[in-house]
Motif scaffolding. Structure first.
Motif, PDB file in Angstrom:
ATOM      1  N   ALA A 122      78.704 102.261  55.581  1.00 14.42           N
ATOM      2  CA  ALA A 122      79.330 103.249  56.442  1.00 14.42           C
ATOM      3  C   ALA A 122      80.082 104.261  55.594  1.00 14.42           C
ATOM      4  CB  ALA A 122      80.294 102.567  57.400  1.00 14.42           C
ATOM      5  N   PRO A 123      80.038 105.543  55.948  1.00 15.49           N
ATOM      6  CA  PRO A 123      80.748 106.549  55.155  1.00 15.49           C
ATOM      7  C   PRO A 123      82.264 106.379  55.292  1.00 15.49           C
ATOM      8  CG  PRO A 123      79.876 107.516  57.152  1.00 15.49           C
ATOM      9  CD  PRO A 123      79.343 106.110  57.080  1.00 15.49           C
ATOM     10  N   ALA A 124      82.971 106.824  54.263  1.00 17.53           N
ATOM     11  CA  ALA A 124      84.427 106.758  54.291  1.00 17.53           C
ATOM     12  C   ALA A 124      84.954 107.748  55.324  1.00 17.53           C
ATOM     13  CB  ALA A 124      84.997 107.079  52.918  1.00 17.53           C
ATOM     14  N   TYR A 125      86.056 107.404  55.935  1.00 18.20           N
ATOM     15  CA  TYR A 125      86.633 108.253  56.970  1.00 18.20           C
ATOM     16  C   TYR A 125      87.337 109.442  56.334  1.00 18.20           C
ATOM     17  CZ  TYR A 125      89.721 109.929  60.604  1.00 18.20           C
ATOM     18  OH  TYR A 125      90.378 110.724  61.497  1.00 18.20           O
TER      19      TYR A 125
END
Length: 152
Positions: A120-123
């Motif tokens: 998942a991509p970093a926020y």
């Protein structure tokens, strides 16, 4: 006064007794229905034995699952299914069913194994963080009560 009221009520009652009440005639009469007809009994078929299985492994949606089931012709069913959970573990359910014991299932969780080939991509917030302002400094309130003067 009470005697006059009783005499008046008696006169009204005797005047109304001379005329018969109108007969009630319903505007609609309900149709008469006959008893429902008996249907022919549905034929009873003997249980047929079967065996099936399937599996799905979709790399685009990461949908990984499978099921297999066997049934003899006497009402005994045995099967299992498995599916990949979001945390990478696999849930396996093995079950049996028959007329005497009912449905019995055993659920197992197998950790590890398959890991999704993505992360998942970093926020990152879509807007910059708000500016930090110092807290406002207000002077303490100076309250002096009015002197008390009795009014007499």
């Amino acid at each position: 006064m009470a005697a006059k009221l009783i005499i008046f009520a008696a006169c009204v009652a005797s005047a109304l007794a001379q005329y018969p009440a109108p007969a009630y005639k319903p505007a609609y009469s309900a149709p008469a229905y006959s008893a429902p007809k008996a249907y022919a009994p549905e034929p009873a078929y003997a249980p047929a034995p079967y065996n099936f299985e399937y599996s799905v492994n979709d790399p685009h949606t990461y949908d990984v699952k499978s099921q297999s089931e066997y049934a003899d012709g006497n009402g005994y069913v045995k099967g299992s299914y498995s599916l990949l959970e979001a945390d990478g573990s696999t849930r396996v359910v093995e079950y049996t069913a028959d007329d005497y014991n009912g449905f019995n299932a055993e659920v197992k969780k197998i950790d590890g194994g398959y890991k999704a080939p993505y992360s998942a991509p970093a926020y990152k917030p879509a807007y910059p963080a708000p500016a930090a302002y110092p807290a406002p400094a207000y002077p303490a309130p100076a309250y002096k009560p009015a002197p008390y003067k009795p009014a007499y």
